[in-house]
Motif scaffolding. Structure first.
Motif, PDB file in Angstrom:
ATOM      1  N   PRO A 232       0.828  -1.208   0.000  1.00 51.23           N
ATOM      2  CA  PRO A 232       0.000   0.000   0.000  1.00 51.23           C
ATOM      3  C   PRO A 232       0.862   1.259   0.000  1.00 51.23           C
ATOM      4  O   PRO A 232       1.940   1.294   0.581  1.00 51.23           O
ATOM      5  N   ALA A 233       0.351   2.293  -0.649  1.00 51.14           N
ATOM      6  CA  ALA A 233       1.064   3.564  -0.715  1.00 51.14           C
ATOM      7  C   ALA A 233       0.858   4.338   0.599  1.00 51.14           C
ATOM      8  O   ALA A 233      -0.173   4.166   1.273  1.00 51.14           O
ATOM      9  N   PRO A 234       1.780   5.184   0.983  1.00 48.28           N
ATOM     10  CA  PRO A 234       3.076   5.426   0.322  1.00 48.28           C
ATOM     11  C   PRO A 234       4.108   4.392   0.749  1.00 48.28           C
ATOM     12  O   PRO A 234       4.154   3.967   1.899  1.00 48.28           O
ATOM     13  N   ILE A 235       4.946   4.008  -0.162  1.00 44.63           N
ATOM     14  CA  ILE A 235       5.981   3.003   0.101  1.00 44.63           C
ATOM     15  C   ILE A 235       7.246   3.733   0.562  1.00 44.63           C
ATOM     16  O   ILE A 235       7.813   4.534  -0.191  1.00 44.63           O
ATOM     17  N   ALA A 236       7.647   3.489   1.804  1.00 50.81           N
ATOM     18  CA  ALA A 236       8.798   4.171   2.387  1.00 50.81           C
ATOM     19  C   ALA A 236      10.046   3.306   2.254  1.00 50.81           C
ATOM     20  O   ALA A 236      10.007   2.155   1.796  1.00 50.81           O
ATOM     21  N   ALA A 237      11.167   3.873   2.715  1.00 54.45           N
ATOM     22  CA  ALA A 237      12.440   3.166   2.604  1.00 54.45           C
ATOM     23  C   ALA A 237      12.489   1.939   3.507  1.00 54.45           C
ATOM     24  O   ALA A 237      13.171   0.954   3.190  1.00 54.45           O
ATOM     25  N   ASP A 238      11.769   1.989   4.649  1.00 56.29           N
ATOM     26  CA  ASP A 238      11.770   0.826   5.547  1.00 56.29           C
ATOM     27  C   ASP A 238      11.194  -0.409   4.865  1.00 56.29           C
ATOM     28  O   ASP A 238      11.632  -1.534   5.122  1.00 56.29           O
ATOM     29  N   ALA A 239      10.221  -0.195   3.990  1.00 54.98           N
ATOM     30  CA  ALA A 239       9.652  -1.334   3.267  1.00 54.98           C
ATOM     31  C   ALA A 239      10.685  -1.955   2.334  1.00 54.98           C
ATOM     32  O   ALA A 239      10.712  -3.179   2.146  1.00 54.98           O
ATOM     33  N   VAL A 240      11.530  -1.131   1.759  1.00 54.43           N
ATOM     34  CA  VAL A 240      12.575  -1.665   0.881  1.00 54.43           C
ATOM     35  C   VAL A 240      13.572  -2.488   1.694  1.00 54.43           C
ATOM     36  O   VAL A 240      13.981  -3.585   1.278  1.00 54.43           O
ATOM     37  N   TRP A 241      13.978  -1.968   2.876  1.00 53.07           N
ATOM     38  CA  TRP A 241      14.907  -2.726   3.718  1.00 53.07           C
ATOM     39  C   TRP A 241      14.306  -4.062   4.135  1.00 53.07           C
ATOM     40  O   TRP A 241      14.978  -5.093   4.129  1.00 53.07           O
ATOM     41  N   ASP A 242      13.021  -4.024   4.524  1.00 57.46           N
ATOM     42  CA  ASP A 242      12.376  -5.271   4.955  1.00 57.46           C
ATOM     43  C   ASP A 242      12.252  -6.269   3.805  1.00 57.46           C
ATOM     44  O   ASP A 242      12.422  -7.482   3.995  1.00 57.46           O
ATOM     45  N   LEU A 243      11.970  -5.777   2.610  1.00 65.97           N
ATOM     46  CA  LEU A 243      11.804  -6.676   1.484  1.00 65.97           C
ATOM     47  C   LEU A 243      13.149  -7.279   1.059  1.00 65.97           C
ATOM     48  O   LEU A 243      13.224  -8.447   0.671  1.00 65.97           O
ATOM     49  N   LEU A 244      14.190  -6.492   1.181  1.00 64.21           N
ATOM     50  CA  LEU A 244      15.515  -6.983   0.800  1.00 64.21           C
ATOM     51  C   LEU A 244      16.148  -7.841   1.879  1.00 64.21           C
ATOM     52  O   LEU A 244      17.074  -8.615   1.601  1.00 64.21           O
ATOM     53  N   GLY A 245      15.688  -7.719   3.109  1.00 66.24           N
ATOM     54  CA  GLY A 245      16.319  -8.443   4.208  1.00 66.24           C
ATOM     55  C   GLY A 245      17.646  -7.847   4.636  1.00 66.24           C
ATOM     56  O   GLY A 245      18.426  -8.508   5.331  1.00 66.24           O
ATOM     57  N   ALA A 246      17.934  -6.612   4.243  1.00 70.93           N
ATOM     58  CA  ALA A 246      19.183  -5.946   4.605  1.00 70.93           C
ATOM     59  C   ALA A 246      18.978  -5.127   5.877  1.00 70.93           C
ATOM     60  O   ALA A 246      17.867  -4.973   6.388  1.00 70.93           O
ATOM     61  N   VAL A 247      20.064  -4.609   6.405  1.00 70.05           N
ATOM     62  CA  VAL A 247      20.036  -3.839   7.649  1.00 70.05           C
ATOM     63  C   VAL A 247      19.965  -2.360   7.298  1.00 70.05           C
ATOM     64  O   VAL A 247      20.788  -1.874   6.501  1.00 70.05           O
ATOM     65  N   PRO A 248      19.036  -1.611   7.849  1.00 66.35           N
ATOM     66  CA  PRO A 248      18.943  -0.174   7.537  1.00 66.35           C
ATOM     67  C   PRO A 248      20.188   0.587   7.963  1.00 66.35           C
ATOM     68  O   PRO A 248      20.914   0.199   8.880  1.00 66.35           O
TER      69      PRO A 248
END
Length: 635
Positions: A232-248
């Motif tokens: 769902p919008a808006p898609i923030a940077a935290d969603a990208v970190w969670d989807l990638l499994g990387a550490v913010p």
């Protein structure tokens, strides 16, 4: 019937050369070749994944065969039947081959046989061999002649991500085009355009992160954006970190601040929090290594923070954290973390070893961080290396001789004594500068020797070498000249011990000098050979000859000069069966009576020399005899 979903990387595949993202050099060169009708028989497209190699091959096929143009054109219409068939992969004259599943020479022979036939629909027959480095050597060799002289109206396009595995004979027959990774700005602008076309509500920070994490691959960026569009919008940077499994970045920055403060408890708590939230230990280590690189850049170039890969809102915090850690520690941490990722990936307890690895960075002593103080600048006691050296055997040192009263002629005593006087110390081999600097170098040299693995090397260096100078870049070791070749053969072991003791490597320089002080034989050490009788100086020409007399023990004493009373001479020991009792040494009263006789300037033998002669005789299982008297005038 429900229409099949078309992914974004298929939907937005470029259809003309001017639509290629970040490959302007390739697009301009191929466009000019089409305009001038200079078509090569074979092309090689190489580059990382997702940079447009296969798409460029399809664009070249459409440009050669577009029905809307009478000849080759860099701008195919994309609407004619042939353009549509090529885009969908259904054209009869454009054949795409997966080399990974057609690696044998028989597959290439079939391809060569089919290439001899004229095109059915198109003007040019195009063969696209994807991942051509998977072909066998025999298949490559079978293709050589056809690539150099193909049939008319046939073009080969070889695509690969590993051009090093392609035979040089193949490379020499192709026009090579290297596709580079797409720059971050071009990739981010293309993602903005796709997001606007698809009405994807995503923040600019998230789009920047998507472009950054795709590492220059357009297909990877479009696939990740396709996944994020489901949120769902808006898609923030935290969603990208969670989807990638990387550490913010902000969590890694907090961990770096704890490491800068050298707080083990805070480091363990921060690491445990990341792991409990589902972050993989390998991902934490990768993010930390990347952040250390960004901190190093922020430390050396605080005005160019755009060079870092950290989020723009966190960049102002980097210079302060870099100043707290220091450039030396950042470089040392990077060196220690090198290779740890592979070890962590194959460990059965990655969480445990990640915590141990981070605590090991903090447990580094301060002495390893800075070089030990040189001779002129002694450092504080807290900066010394505290490693306990192993006991190193050292050469025995003889006790100082008792003071001897001055005698009229000391030279004859030295000639007739049991041992020569110890040689004077070599001023060049003394440590530079008295006081704490010399003591620090001596103590540090013992710690370096304690780190040597081989006892023989440790014994050799303890006796024949010493640490002369030391600074942050170089260590100078003085070696006895006769032992220089042997020490040079063991130089790697010494360099390893120096790096282990100091915490960082040093350039090791060997300096040839005199005999090492500890290597000189002292009066308490055994002489190099068993002596016989020691004779005095040759008699004078006007003195009567003295015939030797047999010794009571069976040994023959060498002729001695007259005038020397109670002289001691070391003799070779006879067999045990013939050994006679040792005659008693003259008492002080007897010595005084001999001195009262009318003889010129008798020489007194010091008591310390008597003791040295006795010890030396016992060492060789011999004895000390007396009774060699003569006239002093013959000396």
């Amino acid at each position: 019937m429900v229409q099949a979903y078309e992914p974004l990387h298929h939907k937005y595949r470029p259809q003309r050369f001017d639509q290629l993202v970040g490959q302007k050099a390739v697009a301009d060169t191929l466009s000019q070749a089409l305009l001038q009708n200079r078509i090569a028989p074979a092309y090689l497209f190489s580059g990382p994944r997702g940079t447009g190699k296969t798409s460029s091959a399809r664009i070249l096929a459409r440009s050669l065969n577009c029905l809307a143009s009478p000849g080759p054109t860099p701008e195919p219409c994309g609407r004619c039947q042939l353009c549509a068939d090529i885009a969908s992969g259904n054209a009869l004259d454009v054949i795409e081959i997966d080399a990974a599943s057609n690696t044998g020479v028989d597959n290439i022979r079939e391809l060569i046989e089919r290439s001899r036939f004229a095109p059915v629909q198109a003007r040019w027959k195009v063969y696209v061999v994807d991942e051509c480095h998977m072909l066998s050597t025999a298949a490559f060799n079978a293709l050589l002649k056809t690539l150099e002289e193909p049939p008319p109206r046939v073009v080969f396009v070889l695509a690969t991500t590993d051009p090093q595995r392609v035979l040089p004979t193949i490379l020499s027959r192709c026009q090579r085009f290297d596709f580079r990774r797409i720059p971050l700005e071009a990739l981010e602008g293309h993602l903005h355009w796709i997001a606007a076309e698809e009405s994807i509500g995503i923040t600019p920070e998230a789009l920047h992160l998507v472009a950054q994490r795709s590492q220059g691959g357009l297909r990877d960026a479009e696939s990740l954006l396709d996944q994020l569009s489901l949120l769902p919008a808006p898609i923030a940077a935290d969603a990208v970190w969670d989807l990638l499994g990387a550490v913010p970045d902000q969590e890694l920055l907090r961990l770096a601040v704890a490491m800068a403060a050298a707080d083990p408890l805070q480091v363990v708590e921060g690491c445990r929090e990341l792991l409990d939230r589902g972050r993989e230990p390998a991902a934490v280590l990768q993010g930390l290594v990347s952040l250390l690189r960004d901190l190093l850049l922020a430390g050396v170039a605080p005005d160019r923070l755009e060079l870092t890969s950290v989020s723009p809102e966190l960049r102002p915090q980097l210079p302060e954290v870099a100043r707290q850690i220091g450039k030396a520690r950042l470089l040392r941490w990077q060196s220690q973390l090198k290779g740890s990722e592979q070890q962590l990936r194959h460990s059965v307890q990655p969480r445990l070893w990640l915590e141990v690895l981070l605590l090991g960075l903090l447990a580094e002593p301060a002495a390893a961080a800075a070089a030990p103080p040189g001779p002129q600048q002694p450092g504080p006691e807290g900066q010394r290396v505290t490693r306990s050296p192993e006991p190193v055997p050292a050469a025995s040192v003889s006790p100082p001789l008792a003071p001897v009263a001055p005698t009229p002629s000391p030279e004859p005593v030295a000639a007739a004594g049991s041992l020569p006087a110890s040689p004077p110390p070599d001023p060049a081999s003394a440590p530079e500068g008295p006081g704490p600097a010399g003591e620090d170098l001596a103590e540090l040299w013992q710690q370096i020797l304690a780190g040597l693995e081989l006892p023989s090397t440790r014994m050799l260096l303890s006796q024949q070498a010493q640490l002369l100078r030391l600074d942050e870049r170089r260590a100078v070791v003085r070696v006895a000249g006769t032992w220089m070749a042997m020490v040079q053969s063991r130089l790697p072991l010494l360099e390893k011990a120096v790096a282990s003791a100091l915490g960082s490597p040093r350039q090791l320089t060997l300096e040839a000098g005199g005999d090492a002080p500890s290597a000189r034989p002292s009066s308490a050490q055994a002489p190099p050979a068993r002596p016989t009788a020691v004779a005095g100086p040759p008699p004078a020409l006007d003195s009567p000859p003295v015939s030797p007399s047999p010794s009571p023990t069976g040994a023959t004493a060498a002729p001695a000069a007259t005038g020397i009373s109670a002289a001691r001479t070391v003799m070779a020991s006879p067999p045990a069966a013939d050994r006679q009792p040792r005659p008693p040494a003259p008492t002080p009263s007897e010595t005084e009576e001999r001195l009262d006789e009318p003889r010129p300037a008798a020489v007194a033998v010091p008591a310390a020399i008597d003791a040295q002669a006795s010890r030396l005789a016992e060492f060789f299982n011999g004895e000390v005899i007396s009774g060699l008297n003569g006239d002093a005038e013959s000396i």
